[in-house]
Design an enzyme around this catalytic site. Sequence first.
Site, PDB file in Angstrom:
ATOM      1  N   THR A   1     -22.590  -1.913 -16.362  1.00 45.49           N
ATOM      2  CA  THR A   1     -22.065  -3.260 -16.106  1.00 45.49           C
ATOM      3  C   THR A   1     -22.887  -4.008 -15.060  1.00 45.49           C
ATOM      4  OG1 THR A   1     -20.532  -2.344 -14.454  1.00 45.49           O
ATOM      5  CG2 THR A   1     -19.708  -2.582 -16.713  1.00 45.49           C
TER       6      THR A   1
ATOM      7  N   LYS B   1     -12.150 -12.878 -11.635  1.00 42.22           N
ATOM      8  CA  LYS B   1     -12.418 -11.986 -12.754  1.00 42.22           C
ATOM      9  C   LYS B   1     -11.591 -10.706 -12.646  1.00 42.22           C
ATOM     10  CE  LYS B   1     -16.566 -12.311 -11.353  1.00 42.22           C
ATOM     11  NZ  LYS B   1     -18.016 -12.234 -11.077  1.00 42.22           N
TER      12      LYS B   1
ATOM     13  N   GLY C   1     -25.012  -6.569 -13.369  1.00 43.48           N
ATOM     14  CA  GLY C   1     -25.371  -7.948 -13.669  1.00 43.48           C
ATOM     15  C   GLY C   1     -24.300  -8.751 -14.379  1.00 43.48           C
ATOM     16  N   THR C   2     -23.113  -8.183 -14.560  1.00 38.20           N
ATOM     17  CA  THR C   2     -22.066  -8.916 -15.288  1.00 38.20           C
ATOM     18  C   THR C   2     -21.631 -10.174 -14.546  1.00 38.20           C
ATOM     19  OG1 THR C   2     -20.445  -7.395 -14.303  1.00 38.20           O
ATOM     20  CG2 THR C   2     -21.138  -6.943 -16.563  1.00 38.20           C
ATOM     21  N   GLY C   3     -21.500 -10.091 -13.224  1.00 40.34           N
ATOM     22  CA  GLY C   3     -21.073 -11.259 -12.461  1.00 40.34           C
ATOM     23  C   GLY C   3     -22.093 -12.375 -12.513  1.00 40.34           C
ATOM     24  N   CYS C   4     -23.371 -12.029 -12.366  1.00 42.56           N
ATOM     25  CA  CYS C   4     -24.441 -13.020 -12.456  1.00 42.56           C
ATOM     26  C   CYS C   4     -24.451 -13.673 -13.836  1.00 42.56           C
ATOM     27  CB  CYS C   4     -25.800 -12.361 -12.206  1.00 42.56           C
ATOM     28  SG  CYS C   4     -25.942 -11.496 -10.634  1.00 42.56           S
TER      29      CYS C   4
END
Length: 266
Positions: A208, A175, A210-213
């Site tokens: 931002t 990402k 929790g964006t990866g989860c």
Amino acid sequence: MSVAKALTIAGSDSGGGAGIQADLKTFQERKVFGMSAITAVTAQNTLGVQGVYPLTEEAIATQIDSVVTDLRPDAIKTGMLFSSDIIRIVADKLRKYELKNVVVDPVMIAKGGQSLLQQEAIAALNDVLLPLSEVVTPNIPEAEIMTGYEITTMEQRKEAAKSLHSLGVKNVVIKGGHDKSQEEMVDLVYDGQFFHEIVHKRVDTKHTHGTGCTFAACIAAELAKGTTLLESVQLASDFVHAAIKDTLQIGSGHGPTNHWAYRKLT
């Protein structure tokens, strides 16, 4: 009626922005029945993580057994696994039940800087879990830790993607949110042969959490429904971009993303 099902194996976020809470919200938004196996309970909010309390190996293993033997998932998303012992338990269950569409979000560091994966667990993640996975979704700092490469350019990101792919995972997504060198945010996808770039305009916000989860959970939800990998990653990238752009602006620190934002666009 056949309902797609997805299982998240991850930590609990008491603040509701990341972890299994974010995963289940994402599954629901993508019309997939969500299930969970909790690996650890965290005390956290938008300001940081105040405590991490791993569950016992037996508790984690039994949760997975209970779900899979009755509600066999069409996709698996792993998040915070914390230790090498937990990683090996998860890998054993993936092999035992021959589970497919495994999406690995290599959760290592919280937004506030707290470690969510023990140092000794990184080797287990690479050696044991990745070979069983459909896709791994590190951000740039995580990819640096997993490969030992410095990543400051797109070419270095591509080399890191090749390195991760060589560990046995079928697809790699590195990402681009941490690359602040350009106005556009680029998610790099590598399938072992070709590179694909998914581009969005960068949104200037601190909200931002929790964006990866959410990104990995959205991929898992789409794979559970039979969507192709590249289409799943594209939709997940669009989903997270909408969630960041239409910010909730709650909390005093790194606030959570808006999980229902993408629904407004469709």
